[in-house]
Design a protein around this motif. Structure first.
Motif, PDB file in Angstrom:
ATOM      1  N   ALA A 185     -32.731  25.629 -18.077  1.00  0.00           N
ATOM      2  CA  ALA A 185     -33.572  27.100 -19.247  1.00  0.00           C
ATOM      3  C   ALA A 185     -33.614  25.770 -21.037  1.00  0.00           C
ATOM      4  O   ALA A 185     -34.426  26.028 -21.648  1.00  0.00           O
ATOM      5  N   TRP A 186     -32.018  25.964 -20.815  1.00  0.00           N
ATOM      6  CA  TRP A 186     -31.713  25.872 -22.446  1.00  0.00           C
ATOM      7  C   TRP A 186     -32.150  23.937 -22.759  1.00  0.00           C
ATOM      8  O   TRP A 186     -32.914  23.748 -23.636  1.00  0.00           O
ATOM      9  N   VAL A 187     -32.123  23.116 -22.468  1.00  0.00           N
ATOM     10  CA  VAL A 187     -32.590  21.657 -22.339  1.00  0.00           C
ATOM     11  C   VAL A 187     -33.888  21.365 -22.665  1.00  0.00           C
ATOM     12  O   VAL A 187     -34.304  21.169 -23.281  1.00  0.00           O
ATOM     13  N   ALA A 188     -34.349  22.368 -21.637  1.00  0.00           N
ATOM     14  CA  ALA A 188     -36.075  22.500 -21.143  1.00  0.00           C
ATOM     15  C   ALA A 188     -36.760  22.577 -22.527  1.00  0.00           C
ATOM     16  O   ALA A 188     -37.396  21.561 -23.626  1.00  0.00           O
ATOM     17  N   ALA A 189     -36.167  23.447 -23.059  1.00  0.00           N
ATOM     18  CA  ALA A 189     -37.227  24.388 -24.886  1.00  0.00           C
ATOM     19  C   ALA A 189     -35.518  23.285 -25.571  1.00  0.00           C
ATOM     20  O   ALA A 189     -36.672  24.122 -26.929  1.00  0.00           O
ATOM     21  N   HIS A 190     -34.993  22.911 -25.112  1.00  0.00           N
ATOM     22  CA  HIS A 190     -34.540  22.277 -27.079  1.00  0.00           C
ATOM     23  C   HIS A 190     -34.081  20.973 -25.984  1.00  0.00           C
ATOM     24  O   HIS A 190     -32.716  20.326 -26.333  1.00  0.00           O
ATOM     25  N   PRO A 191     -35.294  20.288 -26.804  1.00  0.00           N
ATOM     26  CA  PRO A 191     -35.144  18.686 -26.486  1.00  0.00           C
ATOM     27  C   PRO A 191     -34.025  17.866 -27.046  1.00  0.00           C
ATOM     28  O   PRO A 191     -33.909  16.470 -26.910  1.00  0.00           O
ATOM     29  N   THR A 192     -33.505  18.266 -28.136  1.00  0.00           N
ATOM     30  CA  THR A 192     -33.007  17.474 -29.457  1.00  0.00           C
ATOM     31  C   THR A 192     -31.895  17.376 -28.601  1.00  0.00           C
ATOM     32  O   THR A 192     -30.328  17.285 -28.547  1.00  0.00           O
ATOM     33  N   ASP A 193     -31.532  18.868 -28.045  1.00  0.00           N
ATOM     34  CA  ASP A 193     -30.131  18.638 -27.008  1.00  0.00           C
ATOM     35  C   ASP A 193     -29.540  17.814 -26.264  1.00  0.00           C
ATOM     36  O   ASP A 193     -30.592  18.355 -25.202  1.00  0.00           O
ATOM     37  N   ALA A 194     -29.033  16.967 -26.339  1.00  0.00           N
ATOM     38  CA  ALA A 194     -28.733  15.779 -24.837  1.00  0.00           C
ATOM     39  C   ALA A 194     -27.807  16.250 -24.057  1.00  0.00           C
ATOM     40  O   ALA A 194     -26.901  16.843 -24.449  1.00  0.00           O
ATOM     41  N   PRO A 195     -28.532  15.969 -22.311  1.00  0.00           N
ATOM     42  CA  PRO A 195     -27.524  16.593 -22.218  1.00  0.00           C
ATOM     43  C   PRO A 195     -26.159  16.192 -21.611  1.00  0.00           C
ATOM     44  O   PRO A 195     -26.191  14.465 -22.176  1.00  0.00           O
ATOM     45  N   PHE A 196     -24.653  16.667 -21.430  1.00  0.00           N
ATOM     46  CA  PHE A 196     -23.842  16.207 -21.651  1.00  0.00           C
ATOM     47  C   PHE A 196     -22.547  16.741 -20.527  1.00  0.00           C
ATOM     48  O   PHE A 196     -21.704  17.757 -20.745  1.00  0.00           O
ATOM     49  N   VAL A 197     -23.280  16.739 -18.778  1.00  0.00           N
ATOM     50  CA  VAL A 197     -22.308  17.650 -17.984  1.00  0.00           C
ATOM     51  C   VAL A 197     -21.746  16.750 -17.704  1.00  0.00           C
ATOM     52  O   VAL A 197     -21.294  16.119 -17.685  1.00  0.00           O
ATOM     53  N   LEU A 198     -20.022  17.224 -17.502  1.00  0.00           N
ATOM     54  CA  LEU A 198     -19.093  17.091 -16.809  1.00  0.00           C
ATOM     55  C   LEU A 198     -18.938  16.810 -15.334  1.00  0.00           C
ATOM     56  O   LEU A 198     -18.294  18.714 -15.456  1.00  0.00           O
ATOM     57  N   VAL A 199     -18.853  16.005 -14.441  1.00  0.00           N
ATOM     58  CA  VAL A 199     -18.589  17.200 -13.880  1.00  0.00           C
ATOM     59  C   VAL A 199     -17.286  16.333 -12.071  1.00  0.00           C
ATOM     60  O   VAL A 199     -17.328  15.216 -12.119  1.00  0.00           O
ATOM     61  N   CYS A 200     -16.350  17.423 -12.001  1.00  0.00           N
ATOM     62  CA  CYS A 200     -14.902  16.869 -11.837  1.00  0.00           C
ATOM     63  C   CYS A 200     -15.103  17.022 -10.103  1.00  0.00           C
ATOM     64  O   CYS A 200     -15.856  17.432  -9.772  1.00  0.00           O
ATOM     65  N   HIS A 201     -15.194  15.941  -9.899  1.00  0.00           N
ATOM     66  CA  HIS A 201     -14.810  15.385  -8.831  1.00  0.00           C
ATOM     67  C   HIS A 201     -13.307  15.305  -7.671  1.00  0.00           C
ATOM     68  O   HIS A 201     -11.898  15.027  -8.348  1.00  0.00           O
ATOM     69  N   GLU A 202     -13.307  15.457  -6.575  1.00  0.00           N
ATOM     70  CA  GLU A 202     -12.071  15.195  -5.611  1.00  0.00           C
ATOM     71  C   GLU A 202     -11.438  14.080  -5.643  1.00  0.00           C
ATOM     72  O   GLU A 202     -13.140  13.057  -5.457  1.00  0.00           O
ATOM     73  N   ARG A 203     -10.103  13.793  -5.199  1.00  0.00           N
ATOM     74  CA  ARG A 203     -10.203  12.007  -4.379  1.00  0.00           C
ATOM     75  C   ARG A 203     -10.943  11.761  -3.927  1.00  0.00           C
ATOM     76  O   ARG A 203     -11.404  10.581  -3.815  1.00  0.00           O
ATOM     77  N   GLY A 204     -11.456  12.554  -2.780  1.00  0.00           N
ATOM     78  CA  GLY A 204     -12.670  12.404  -1.574  1.00  0.00           C
ATOM     79  C   GLY A 204     -14.024  11.959  -1.690  1.00  0.00           C
ATOM     80  O   GLY A 204     -14.409  12.389  -1.273  1.00  0.00           O
ATOM     81  N   GLY A 205     -14.615  12.757  -3.103  1.00  0.00           N
ATOM     82  CA  GLY A 205     -15.866  12.335  -3.723  1.00  0.00           C
ATOM     83  C   GLY A 205     -16.607  14.152  -3.396  1.00  0.00           C
ATOM     84  O   GLY A 205     -17.265  14.777  -4.202  1.00  0.00           O
ATOM     85  N   ALA A 206     -15.880  15.266  -3.304  1.00  0.00           N
ATOM     86  CA  ALA A 206     -16.740  16.414  -3.474  1.00  0.00           C
ATOM     87  C   ALA A 206     -16.143  17.142  -4.592  1.00  0.00           C
ATOM     88  O   ALA A 206     -15.114  16.289  -5.261  1.00  0.00           O
ATOM     89  N   ILE A 207     -17.246  17.788  -5.358  1.00  0.00           N
ATOM     90  CA  ILE A 207     -17.396  18.652  -6.447  1.00  0.00           C
ATOM     91  C   ILE A 207     -16.565  19.293  -6.410  1.00  0.00           C
ATOM     92  O   ILE A 207     -17.053  21.048  -6.455  1.00  0.00           O
ATOM     93  N   ALA A 208     -15.324  19.558  -7.211  1.00  0.00           N
ATOM     94  CA  ALA A 208     -14.617  20.588  -7.879  1.00  0.00           C
ATOM     95  C   ALA A 208     -15.182  21.693  -9.352  1.00  0.00           C
ATOM     96  O   ALA A 208     -14.472  22.853  -9.001  1.00  0.00           O
TER      97      ALA A 208
END
Length: 366
Positions: free
Chosen positions: A47-70
């Motif tokens: 909702a925030w990014v859609a309403a504020h298009p000048t804020d560029a997404p920068f999402v840090l996704v942390c994965h286990e060694r096997g690939g699962a998202i932690a």
């Protein structure tokens, strides 16, 4: 607590697309619910990014060694500043992850920021829960990194009601009797009904009322971007059955509205406004007390009133938790010098006597 061993370290990828893949969004949502943190829900972020298009997404996704998202740490890039989506609308910031994984996620994030230092100058890390595994993990990981954490300020609190321990009641029998007396007086002169919005039409109507009542009470409303953001977030919560939008109708019209939600075992009161014409009947406190009781009946263990220790909140048995803000900067950068200078100035200001502070404010016209 010792730092995570390499065997248990997380791998980080940076997502810069506005819309995350469906599988990631689902896992991200579950992790935010597990953390009981509404301010890192994908619905909040989207909702925030859609309403504020000048804020560029920068999402840090942390994965286990096997690939699962932690864990997921959802940030936006504004120029060369990293900050949480929602900015000052978010009452605190932490990762979307299981509480036991906060230290590992913190270490992974510091490592990822060090590797992407060419893309940012400062991470404005506002309102972290003081003394928690998240902020302790960030400080510990930064100690051996090219990233430095500089304290920014620490003068705010989060307050909540421990429903399991203290119950949903006002602090004294006298307060309970007075609120009951005022509510009866209101009912003697008007048709009064308290309800929770359930249909899209009710949600839209009650959000309109909330925004109108806020503007009337404080003399100004939200700007267009902020209003669009709040409406989109509320709609997303409603779709996930997490929205708790309470209203008191007086003679068929909303006279008080409380915007809140539920995550896990925790209920939240985010924004409230009421018609000043009914203030003498305690309508704001009546609505808040109703929401607290309803949350207890729903099985919530805590009712979170979020940031600020305003006097009206003290009518309940409160627990408080300090929050502290930081700036993360590269050690060899002008941003570090600026952050340290600001931290030093704030520290010196706090040591001044009230009289000297007032003279300084007059001299600087602030």
């Amino acid at each position: 607590m010792s730092p995570p061993s390499p065997r248990h370290a997380l791998r980080v990828t940076v997502l810069t697309a506005e819309h995350p893949p469906a599988e990631l969004a689902s896992r991200w949502h579950d992790l935010a619910v597990a953390a009981e943190n509404p301010f890192v829900l994908p619905a909040w972020y989207g909702a925030w990014v859609a309403a504020h298009p000048t804020d560029a997404p920068f999402v840090l996704v942390c994965h286990e060694r096997g690939g699962a998202i932690a864990g997921v740490v959802p940030l936006v890039l504004r120029g060369r500043r990293l900050l949480a989506a929602g900015d000052h609308f978010a009452d605190w910031f932490g990762p979307a992850c299981a509480p036991a994984d906060e230290a590992r996620v913190a270490a992974a994030v510091i490592g990822a920021l060090a590797r992407t230092a060419q893309r940012w100058d400062v991470w404005q890390l506002y309102r972290c829960r003081s003394g928690g595994a998240w902020i302790d993990g960030l400080v510990r990981a930064a100690a051996g990194s090219t990233v430095k954490l500089v304290p920014h300020r620490g003068d705010d609190v989060l307050v909540s009601v421990d429903l399991d321990r203290d119950g949903p009641h006002l602090t004294t029998a006298k307060k309970r009797r007075e609120l009951g007396r005022l509510s009866r007086r209101l009912s003697e002169h008007h048709d009064v009904a308290t309800r929770c919005s359930t249909t899209p039409a009710q949600v839209e109507r009650d959000l309109d009322a909330l925004l109108r009542l806020r503007a009337a009470r404080w003399g100004a409303g939200f700007d267009a971007g902020a209003e669009a953001f709040l409406r989109a977030f509320a709609a997303g919560l409603a779709r996930d059955d997490l929205l708790r939008l309470w209203a008191i109708d007086v003679d068929g019209a909303p006279a008080g509205v409380l915007l809140g939600w539920r995550l896990g075992t925790r209920a939240f009161a985010y924004s409230q406004a009421f018609d000043r014409a009914h203030e003498r009947f305690g309508i704001g406190m009546a609505l808040l007390a109703h929401a607290v009781r309803a949350s207890a009946d729903e099985g919530c263990g805590r009712f979170d009133m979020l940031r600020g220790d305003e006097p009206f909140k003290a009518s309940f048995h409160l627990s408080s938790e300090a929050v502290t803000s930081y700036r993360a900067v590269r050690r060899r950068s002008l941003a570090r010098l600026e952050a340290e200078a600001l931290a030093g100035a704030r520290s010196a200001y706090r040591r001044l006597s009230p009289q000297r502070r007032e003279r300084l404010r007059r001299a600087l016209r602030i």
